[in-house]
Write a protein that holds these residues in place. Structure first.
Motif, PDB file in Angstrom:
ATOM      1  N   GLY A 324      26.466  30.703   9.679  1.00  0.00           N
ATOM      2  CA  GLY A 324      26.543  32.162   9.751  1.00  0.00           C
ATOM      3  C   GLY A 324      27.736  32.756   9.021  1.00  0.00           C
ATOM      4  N   GLY A 325      28.540  31.920   8.358  1.00  0.00           N
ATOM      5  CA  GLY A 325      29.629  32.460   7.540  1.00  0.00           C
ATOM      6  C   GLY A 325      30.998  32.470   8.200  1.00  0.00           C
ATOM      7  N   ASP A 326      31.104  32.071   9.460  1.00  0.00           N
ATOM      8  CA  ASP A 326      32.435  31.905  10.068  1.00  0.00           C
ATOM      9  C   ASP A 326      33.079  30.635   9.496  1.00  0.00           C
ATOM     10  N   TRP A 327      34.394  30.527   9.712  1.00  0.00           N
ATOM     11  CA  TRP A 327      35.121  29.322   9.302  1.00  0.00           C
ATOM     12  C   TRP A 327      36.036  28.881  10.434  1.00  0.00           C
ATOM     13  N   ARG A 360      36.264  33.448   0.735  1.00  0.00           N
ATOM     14  CA  ARG A 360      36.514  34.670  -0.052  1.00  0.00           C
ATOM     15  C   ARG A 360      37.317  35.719   0.718  1.00  0.00           C
ATOM     16  N   PHE A 361      38.585  35.404   0.935  1.00  0.00           N
ATOM     17  CA  PHE A 361      39.455  36.334   1.673  1.00  0.00           C
ATOM     18  C   PHE A 361      39.695  37.631   0.899  1.00  0.00           C
ATOM     19  N   ASP A 362      39.432  37.595  -0.414  1.00  0.00           N
ATOM     20  CA  ASP A 362      39.606  38.831  -1.190  1.00  0.00           C
ATOM     21  C   ASP A 362      38.471  39.818  -0.928  1.00  0.00           C
ATOM     22  N   TYR A 366      38.173  38.829   8.049  1.00  0.00           N
ATOM     23  CA  TYR A 366      37.736  38.075   9.235  1.00  0.00           C
ATOM     24  C   TYR A 366      38.583  38.455  10.446  1.00  0.00           C
ATOM     25  N   VAL A 367      37.981  38.369  11.609  1.00  0.00           N
ATOM     26  CA  VAL A 367      38.731  38.451  12.871  1.00  0.00           C
ATOM     27  C   VAL A 367      39.293  37.055  13.126  1.00  0.00           C
ATOM     28  N   ILE A 368      40.576  36.994  13.508  1.00  0.00           N
ATOM     29  CA  ILE A 368      41.203  35.685  13.740  1.00  0.00           C
ATOM     30  C   ILE A 368      41.216  35.402  15.239  1.00  0.00           C
ATOM     31  N   ARG A 369      40.571  34.321  15.631  1.00  0.00           N
ATOM     32  CA  ARG A 369      40.555  33.953  17.048  1.00  0.00           C
ATOM     33  C   ARG A 369      41.276  32.626  17.250  1.00  0.00           C
ATOM     34  N   ASP A 370      42.235  32.626  18.155  1.00  0.00           N
ATOM     35  CA  ASP A 370      42.966  31.405  18.499  1.00  0.00           C
ATOM     36  C   ASP A 370      42.147  30.648  19.550  1.00  0.00           C
ATOM     37  N   LEU A 379      43.635  40.179  12.203  1.00  0.00           N
ATOM     38  CA  LEU A 379      42.632  40.227  11.135  1.00  0.00           C
ATOM     39  C   LEU A 379      43.233  39.598   9.881  1.00  0.00           C
ATOM     40  N   THR A 380      42.374  39.207   8.965  1.00  0.00           N
ATOM     41  CA  THR A 380      42.895  38.537   7.756  1.00  0.00           C
ATOM     42  C   THR A 380      43.325  39.541   6.678  1.00  0.00           C
ATOM     43  N   ASP A 381      43.598  40.764   7.074  1.00  0.00           N
ATOM     44  CA  ASP A 381      44.108  41.696   6.058  1.00  0.00           C
ATOM     45  C   ASP A 381      45.631  41.761   6.042  1.00  0.00           C
TER      46      ASP A 381
END
Ligand code: GLA
Length: 400
Positions: A324-327, A360-362, A366-370, A379-381
């Motif tokens: 689904g595109g998560d990492w 593709r972080f550019d 993404y939401v960052i979950r620990d 978020l990855t911004d």
């Protein structure tokens, strides 16, 4: 024409015969196994206790399905050559054991060996493969681990294919686990034979060490982990690299090391086979073994083994593409000091060259979950700043 039909029929029946049971391990198997803690010191009472705890502790609900009775359980052969169970360990017999395990909603794993004797010196399957598979099926086995002691003089692919065919002929679907320690590079030939294959010799209970026993060696968690290099393209749904069982909770690793061990096994889609004494399991260890968000990385249905993107001094940065595109992203600090990191997402060019995927972080935020804190942390911004303690991990899910 008649001859042609006969040949077709023959080819069809051979093909039909020579298969592994597909669809049994579309995600890496999860289990508890007797060997790491108990070696030969177990009996039916202990295994019943373990089954009880797997259910009552929530491990079953977290995904641990198989109880694998490793080496040291077989008795002699009967007058017709059929395998028996060691009555001193299993006075009620293997059928009763199997019924008990199944009554708990769990599945039974058994162990045998391709040579004349198992590693522990007990009866094993050489020359009795089809007969033994019938017995395993009668006993209700759902999984067979097949070892490689006393088998030096035989061909590995042939020996494992024979047992695969024997299992198939028994008509009881069983996960088939090859345990020839990577000696014959099973990743190159075992996809159609088994569901998982050991890639190395045995694991031992330390963070990073090698124990030399003369004729064989055992390796610590990180030593085994490093030996998985170059194997990721061979793993996928139904056929997994197996870096051996978990040492989580076996008393010698720190909390951070246990967490790192479990995280990295999940990052490389390894089978999660616990081997701790469940009667003595602390809350902390149970929380590690049943962290569902980490398990979900291991069990992700895409079935892609993660890869090391970068190493900065003793800090390794691992990525694993998910359905689904998560990492999944894991920072593994192997050093003796805490590691500080400033991670600017926009500068990261991450490419899974084997499976042709990129986060593709550019383009994507993404939401960052620990996954150990079980919290969204940003978020990855924005540049991500954090400190990772020595011998520990920061494990993240990047949610699209
Ligand atoms: C070998 C295997 C282990 C375990 C033992 C049992 O060493 O690699 O995982 O099954 O045998 O004797």
């Amino acid at each position: 024409m008649r001859n042609l039909l006969i040949i077709f029929g023959l080819v069809f029946s051979i093909n039909n015969y020579c298969q592994k049971n597909e669809s049994l391990a579309l995600t890496p198997p999860m289990a508890w196994n007797t060997f790491n803690t108990f070696a030969g010191n177990f009996n039916e009472k202990l295994i019943r206790e373990m089954a009880d705890i797997i259910v009552s502790s929530g491990m079953k609900d977290a995904g641990y399905t198989y109880i694998i009775i490793d080496d040291n359980w077989t008795g002699n052969r009967d007058s017709l050559g059929f395998l028996t169970v060691d009555k001193s360990r299993f006075p009620s017999g293997m059928e009763a054991m199997s019924e008990y395990i199944h009554s708990k909603g769990l599945k039974l794993g058994l162990y045998s060996d391709a040579g004349y004797k198992t590693c522990g010196g007990y009866t094993s399957s050489r020359g009795h493969e089809f007969q033994d598979a019938i017995m395993f099926a009668r006993w209700g086995a759902d999984y067979l681990k097949y070892d490689w002691c006393n088998a030096d003089d035989i061909n590995a692919k042939g020996a494992y294919t024979t047992m695969r065919d024997a299992i198939y002929a028994s008509k009881r679907p069983m996960i088939f686990s090859l345990c020839e320690w990577g000696n014959n590079k099973p990743w190159e030939w075992a996809t159609t034979i088994g569901h998982l294959w050991r890639t190395t010799g045995d694991i031992c209970n330390c963070w990073s060490c090698t124990e030399d026993y003369g004729t064989y060696k055992k390796y610590g968690v990180m030593t085994i982990f490093d030996m998985q290099d170059g194997l990721r393209q061979y793993a996928g749904p139904g056929h997994w690299n197996d870096p051996d069982m978990l040492e989580v909770g076996n008393g010698k690793l720190t909390a951070g090391e246990n967490r790192a061990h479990f995280s990295m096994w999940s990052m490389i889609a390894a089978p999660l086979i616990a081997g701790n004494d469940l009667r003595k399991m602390t809350k902390e260890i149970l929380e590690i073994l049943t962290n569902r968000e980490v398990i979900a990385i291991d069990q992700d249905s895409l079935g892609i083994q993660g890869f090391k993107q970068e190493k900065i001094d003793s800090l390794e940065i691992w990525y694993k593409p998910l359905k689904g595109g998560d990492w999944a992203l894991c920072f593994l600090n192997r050093g003796f000091k805490a590691a500080a990191i400033e991670y600017d997402w926009k500068k990261q060019v991450v490419v899974d060259k084997v499976f042709k995927l990129e986060p593709r972080f550019d383009q994507i935020r993404y939401v960052i979950r620990d996954l150990w804190l079980k919290k969204n942390i940003g978020l990855t911004d924005k540049t991500f700043k954090t400190i990772i303690p020595s011998h520990d991990v920061l494990m993240l899910r990047l949610i699209k």
